[in-house]
Design an enzyme around this catalytic site. Structure first.
Site, mmCIF file in Angstrom:
data_model
loop_
_atom_site.group_PDB
_atom_site.id
_atom_site.type_symbol
_atom_site.label_atom_id
_atom_site.label_comp_id
_atom_site.label_asym_id
_atom_site.label_seq_id
_atom_site.Cartn_x
_atom_site.Cartn_y
_atom_site.Cartn_z
ATOM 1 N N HIS A 1 0.827 -1.213 0.000
ATOM 2 C CA HIS A 1 0.000 0.000 0.000
ATOM 3 C C HIS A 1 0.861 1.263 0.000
ATOM 4 O O HIS A 1 0.456 2.302 0.519
ATOM 5 C CB HIS A 1 -0.997 0.002 1.166
ATOM 6 C CG HIS A 1 -2.076 -1.034 0.989
ATOM 7 N ND1 HIS A 1 -3.219 -0.806 0.251
ATOM 8 C CD2 HIS A 1 -2.153 -2.316 1.414
ATOM 9 C CE1 HIS A 1 -3.967 -1.902 0.254
ATOM 10 N NE2 HIS A 1 -3.329 -2.835 0.937
ATOM 11 N N ASP B 1 1.811 -3.833 -9.615
ATOM 12 C CA ASP B 1 1.562 -5.163 -10.179
ATOM 13 C C ASP B 1 1.862 -5.210 -11.676
ATOM 14 O O ASP B 1 2.514 -6.125 -12.177
ATOM 15 C CB ASP B 1 0.100 -5.579 -9.932
ATOM 16 C CG ASP B 1 -0.240 -5.602 -8.449
ATOM 17 O OD1 ASP B 1 0.683 -5.432 -7.622
ATOM 18 O OD2 ASP B 1 -1.426 -5.776 -8.111
ATOM 19 N N GLY C 1 -4.476 -12.666 -4.663
ATOM 20 C CA GLY C 1 -3.487 -11.681 -4.221
ATOM 21 C C GLY C 1 -2.145 -11.832 -4.913
ATOM 22 O O GLY C 1 -1.139 -11.283 -4.459
ATOM 23 N N SER D 1 -1.806 -11.151 -8.261
ATOM 24 C CA SER D 1 -1.905 -10.326 -9.470
ATOM 25 C C SER D 1 -2.323 -11.074 -10.713
ATOM 26 O O SER D 1 -1.739 -10.909 -11.788
ATOM 27 C CB SER D 1 -0.584 -9.625 -9.751
ATOM 28 O OG SER D 1 -0.480 -8.532 -8.939
ATOM 29 N N TYR E 1 -10.328 -1.112 -0.401
ATOM 30 C CA TYR E 1 -9.096 -0.642 -1.051
ATOM 31 C C TYR E 1 -9.214 0.831 -1.462
ATOM 32 O O TYR E 1 -8.353 1.648 -1.096
ATOM 33 C CB TYR E 1 -8.758 -1.545 -2.243
ATOM 34 C CG TYR E 1 -7.447 -1.198 -2.923
ATOM 35 C CD1 TYR E 1 -6.269 -1.847 -2.585
ATOM 36 C CD2 TYR E 1 -7.384 -0.204 -3.900
ATOM 37 C CE1 TYR E 1 -5.066 -1.528 -3.207
ATOM 38 C CE2 TYR E 1 -6.193 0.128 -4.519
ATOM 39 C CZ TYR E 1 -5.043 -0.550 -4.175
ATOM 40 O OH TYR E 1 -3.847 -0.220 -4.787
#
Ligand code: GAF
Length: 401
Positions: free
Chosen positions: A40, A182, A134, A136, A232
């Protein structure tokens, strides 16, 4: 683990079945990723340290002379391959996001492709990246698709502009206001290396992971998340609010001292996580270069604790996987990876500790929480008693095609 050539031949076979024996002329792939540390921080213009995985999405297909597009995917939640026909109308209406959701990534990439208009084509998609885990899966699909379009009609961009176009596809068509990590590592990741990305300048450094005595273990909580849900985007807004209170462009420019007495508790905790995580990521990259794995591992655990307590994006299942791993001798560090609210953990450990670590995680999760028995296993990798375990020796990453 399905390797790339198996995945490609499966996709080619499906292409032949769907399109009357015709052979696909183009085959491309792009990897999923695991983030070692720096969570993050990308949308706060900070640093991240992901690596590309030997789990990939492949696209095989051919150009056709009309403006039609036919997509077939073996990479959706459905049991059977799914098919979608589109006509690339000049007003772009066929590219609006909608159902089925898997096609939105492709539509987004077509829309943001840097050399419009794209020709008509037929394509089959297959993947070994667990969907919504998680790691990608969406970025690997976007990047693989962009690469496919480049084979049909070259664009004038570079690798960074390609990653940015794929990120835009995610924003406009998947509804996820993600950072650049990502897509960037899916485009620029290199075998046997982590990638330190400065998400402000978009400069990146490949850091070799050359120690054969080390393993990166990925365990899947089997809790599935959807990043487009409210959490998110809310975290992103909270960070923007913190930066704006401080009069900064982003939290990259803020210090812990700046925060004192300036904001309410929730915004304060979010900002603390980001500021400290950016610092941890820089330290971790240095530690990795020096081979200081214990230091690296401690930073991983600090990252996890911060994501759990300050950023509040972990969940009980991820916390259990991390604590179970950390009880084993030979494990340097463990943490949740990716956006959170489910998905996977990543653990750095000595190769010699791998069997006892897997065993211990299994025993702990069975005797203490018994939670894996309740999960539906939707992926076809190595599954041991309900836990998906991907073990990647750092030497075995498969080349981008
Ligand atoms: C998701 C996003 F897509 C990334 O951009 C990043 O923000 C990550 O969550 C959290 O570090 O994977």
């Amino acid at each position: 683990m399905t390797d790339v050539s198996e995945l490609v031949s499966g996709a080619e076979q499906l292409y032949g079945q769907m399109f009357g024996g015709e052979a696909a002329r183009v085959a491309v792939c792009a990897p999923g990723r695991v983030n070692l540390i720096g969570e993050h921080t990308d949308y706060n213009e900070g640093f991240v340290l992901p690596m590309a995985l030997p789990l990939v999405t492949v696209v095989v297909g051919s150009e056709i002379s009309s403006q039609n597009v036919t997509l077939v995917t073996a990479a959706s939640d459905a049991d059977e391959p799914q098919r979608l026909d589109l006509c690339l109308s000049s007003d772009g209406s066929s590219l609006s996001p909608g159902l089925p959701r898997w096609a939105n990534y492709v539509k987004g990439v077509i829309q943001h492709y840097r050399a419009p208009p794209v020709p008509g084509f037929r394509a089959v998609i297959a993947t070994s990246v667990p969907l919504g885990g998680g790691l990608s899966s969406s970025a690997s699909l976007e990047v693989a698709f962009y690469t496919f379009l480049q084979q049909l009609k070259p664009d004038d961009g570079n690798q960074v502009s390609k990653a940015v176009a794929c990120q835009q596809a995610e924003h406009t068509h998947a509804g996820v206001p993600c950072g650049i990590m990502d897509q960037f590592v899916s485009v620029l990741g290199r075998e046997g290396h982590a990638l330190l990305i400065d998400c402000r300048s978009l400069d990146a450094t490949h850091i070799p992971l050359g120690d054969p005595g080390l393993v990166i273990l990925i365990t899947d909580s089997n809790v599935r998340h959807s990043l487009s849900c409210s959490e998110y985007p809310m975290r992103r807004r909270q960070c923007e609010e913190a930066a704006s209170i401080l009069g900064k462009d982003s939290l990259r420019d803020a210090t812990m001292k700046d925060l004192e007495g300036r904001m309410d508790d929730v915004i304060y905790r979010r900002a603390c996580h980001v500021i400290e995580e950016i610092e941890r990521t820089v330290q971790a990259a240095e530690a990795l270069k020096r081979g200081a794995y214990e230091e690296f591992g401690m930073l991983m655990v600090a990252s996890h604790n911060s994501l759990r307590d300050l950023y509040e994006v972990s969940c009980r299942e991820l916390d259990e996987l991390v604590s179970a791993a950390m009880e084993v001798e030979g494990v340097f560090g463990s943490r949740m990876t990716g956006g959170g609210f489910g998905g996977c953990t990543v653990t750095l450990l000595l190769t010699q500790a791998i069997e006892k670590t897997i065993h211990h995680i299994q025993v702990r999760t069975q005797t203490c929480i018994k939670i894996y028995c309740m999960y539906t296993i939707s992926i076809t990798m190595t599954i041991q008693k309900g836990i998906f375990i991907g073990i990647f020796s750092i030497y075995t990453y498969m080349e981008n095609m």
